[in-house]
Scaffold this motif. Structure first.
Motif, PDB file in Angstrom:
ATOM      1  N   LEU A  93      73.016  -2.614  18.176  1.00 37.81           N
ATOM      2  CA  LEU A  93      71.653  -2.380  17.696  1.00 37.81           C
ATOM      3  C   LEU A  93      71.039  -1.162  18.377  1.00 37.81           C
ATOM      4  CD1 LEU A  93      69.637  -3.511  15.682  1.00 37.81           C
ATOM      5  CD2 LEU A  93      68.761  -4.966  17.489  1.00 37.81           C
ATOM      6  N   GLN A  94      71.236  -1.016  19.672  1.00 39.89           N
ATOM      7  CA  GLN A  94      70.748   0.172  20.373  1.00 39.89           C
ATOM      8  C   GLN A  94      71.388   1.432  19.797  1.00 39.89           C
ATOM      9  OE1 GLN A  94      71.952  -1.380  24.275  1.00 39.89           O
ATOM     10  NE2 GLN A  94      69.855  -0.963  24.980  1.00 39.89           N
ATOM     11  N   GLN A  95      72.690   1.367  19.557  1.00 40.47           N
ATOM     12  CA  GLN A  95      73.413   2.511  19.003  1.00 40.47           C
ATOM     13  C   GLN A  95      72.869   2.871  17.618  1.00 40.47           C
ATOM     14  OE1 GLN A  95      75.844   4.114  20.832  1.00 40.47           O
ATOM     15  NE2 GLN A  95      75.886   5.680  19.267  1.00 40.47           N
ATOM     16  N   ALA A  96      72.617   1.860  16.803  1.00 37.49           N
ATOM     17  CA  ALA A  96      72.095   2.104  15.454  1.00 37.49           C
ATOM     18  C   ALA A  96      70.689   2.701  15.507  1.00 37.49           C
ATOM     19  CB  ALA A  96      72.098   0.808  14.647  1.00 37.49           C
TER      20      ALA A  96
ATOM     21  N   HIS B 289      67.626   6.988  13.913  1.00 37.00           N
ATOM     22  CA  HIS B 289      66.230   7.352  14.210  1.00 37.00           C
ATOM     23  C   HIS B 289      65.274   6.180  14.017  1.00 37.00           C
ATOM     24  CE1 HIS B 289      67.916  11.334  14.313  1.00 37.00           C
ATOM     25  NE2 HIS B 289      68.389  11.152  13.109  1.00 37.00           N
ATOM     26  N   GLY B 290      65.648   5.027  14.562  1.00 41.98           N
ATOM     27  CA  GLY B 290      64.812   3.841  14.466  1.00 41.98           C
ATOM     28  C   GLY B 290      63.678   3.823  15.475  1.00 41.98           C
ATOM     29  N   LEU B 291      63.453   4.939  16.140  1.00 40.30           N
ATOM     30  CA  LEU B 291      62.365   4.995  17.106  1.00 40.30           C
ATOM     31  C   LEU B 291      61.781   6.400  17.123  1.00 40.30           C
ATOM     32  CD1 LEU B 291      63.374   6.338  20.251  1.00 40.30           C
ATOM     33  CD2 LEU B 291      65.110   4.722  19.521  1.00 40.30           C
ATOM     34  N   GLN B 292      60.548   6.479  17.552  1.00 37.44           N
ATOM     35  CA  GLN B 292      59.916   7.776  17.785  1.00 37.44           C
ATOM     36  C   GLN B 292      59.356   7.780  19.195  1.00 37.44           C
ATOM     37  OE1 GLN B 292      57.239   8.842  14.608  1.00 37.44           O
ATOM     38  NE2 GLN B 292      58.913   9.475  13.299  1.00 37.44           N
ATOM     39  N   CYS B 293      58.184   7.247  19.403  1.00 36.04           N
ATOM     40  CA  CYS B 293      57.633   7.278  20.764  1.00 36.04           C
ATOM     41  C   CYS B 293      58.369   6.300  21.662  1.00 36.04           C
ATOM     42  CB  CYS B 293      56.128   7.013  20.757  1.00 36.04           C
ATOM     43  SG  CYS B 293      55.643   5.278  20.697  1.00 36.04           S
TER      44      CYS B 293
ATOM     45  N   THR C 247      56.906   5.103  13.154  1.00 36.39           N
ATOM     46  CA  THR C 247      58.099   5.328  12.331  1.00 36.39           C
ATOM     47  C   THR C 247      57.938   5.084  10.844  1.00 36.39           C
ATOM     48  OG1 THR C 247      58.921   3.071  12.540  1.00 36.39           O
ATOM     49  CG2 THR C 247      59.583   4.659  14.248  1.00 36.39           C
ATOM     50  N   GLY C 248      57.010   4.261  10.431  1.00 36.79           N
ATOM     51  CA  GLY C 248      56.947   3.871   9.029  1.00 36.79           C
ATOM     52  C   GLY C 248      57.958   2.789   8.684  1.00 36.79           C
ATOM     53  N   TYR C 249      58.685   2.271   9.656  1.00 35.20           N
ATOM     54  CA  TYR C 249      59.594   1.130   9.568  1.00 35.20           C
ATOM     55  C   TYR C 249      60.903   1.378   8.814  1.00 35.20           C
ATOM     56  CZ  TYR C 249      55.636  -1.605  11.270  1.00 35.20           C
ATOM     57  OH  TYR C 249      54.600  -2.081  12.008  1.00 35.20           O
ATOM     58  N   GLN C 250      60.977   2.371   7.948  1.00 38.20           N
ATOM     59  CA  GLN C 250      62.186   2.536   7.131  1.00 38.20           C
ATOM     60  C   GLN C 250      63.436   2.702   7.988  1.00 38.20           C
ATOM     61  OE1 GLN C 250      62.232   1.842   3.923  1.00 38.20           O
ATOM     62  NE2 GLN C 250      60.039   1.487   4.148  1.00 38.20           N
ATOM     63  N   ASN C 251      63.363   3.522   9.015  1.00 32.24           N
ATOM     64  CA  ASN C 251      64.540   3.735   9.855  1.00 32.24           C
ATOM     65  C   ASN C 251      64.814   2.562  10.783  1.00 32.24           C
ATOM     66  OD1 ASN C 251      65.139   6.157   8.633  1.00 32.24           O
ATOM     67  ND2 ASN C 251      64.031   7.363  10.139  1.00 32.24           N
ATOM     68  N   ILE C 252      63.801   1.781  11.077  1.00 33.14           N
ATOM     69  CA  ILE C 252      64.019   0.558  11.849  1.00 33.14           C
ATOM     70  C   ILE C 252      64.794  -0.427  10.986  1.00 33.14           C
ATOM     71  CG2 ILE C 252      62.926  -1.408  12.996  1.00 33.14           C
ATOM     72  CD1 ILE C 252      60.594   0.474  13.727  1.00 33.14           C
TER      73      ILE C 252
END
Length: 163
Positions: free
Chosen positions: A91-94, A99-103, A141-146
């Motif tokens: 999950l961390q790798q993904a 780009h599942g995170l920004q700040c 993020t807008g959640y899409q990449n999460i």
């Protein structure tokens, strides 16, 4: 001044003996008494999910639980996700690759929420993933990449090829 109590918490497979007030939140005990600052405190009302950790395998808002209540439980924080050799959890790798995170402030809570859910059910549908993630807040993020990151990690955790 509040009376303190000595108790031992099992965090990421290690015993941590702390002396803290019985009314001190698990989030504050983790951060202040155990030095595990990966658990973030956002709203302190259980709304944002930044403080999510696993307690006996289940996602818990650590700002809503007293530290003493976790005595005898298995606690897992974001610091306990990576393998002993430093390799990232799928999950961390993904999150990193997709780009599942920004700040990053909300990221530990999302990781722990998703890890708990995926370890219980790696066959979650996209609707299930969206429903799960809707309980945590992210302002960047807008959640899409999460969602995409959790989907990719779920496939990897099932042993399937990445999409």
């Amino acid at each position: 001044m509040a009376e303190s109590r000595t108790f031992t918490l099992n965090i990421n497979g290690k015993a941590h003996t702390v002396n803290a007030a019985p009314r001190k939140s698990l989030a504050d005990v983790l951060r202040e008494d155990c030095g595990l600052t990966g658990t973030h405190v956002g709203c302190e009302h259980g709304v944002c999910g930044a403080c999510t950790v696993l307690v006996d395998g289940k996602p818990v808002r650590s700002c809503l639980m007293f530290g003493v209540q976790a005595e005898g439980a298995e606690i897992r924080t974001v610091e306990g996700l990576a393998a002993a050799d430093g390799s990232l959890h799928p999950l961390q790798q993904a999150f990193w690759e997709h780009h599942g995170l920004q700040c990053g402030f909300c990221t530990p809570g999302f990781l722990m929420l998703a890890v708990g859910a995926l370890e219980e059910n790696p066959d979650m549908s996209d609707d299930d993933i969206r429903d799960l993630l809707s309980s945590n807040l992210c302002r960047c993020t807008g959640y899409q990449n999460i969602v995409k990151s959790v989907r990719v990690a779920a496939a990897q955790m099932r042993g399937q090829a990445r999409s």
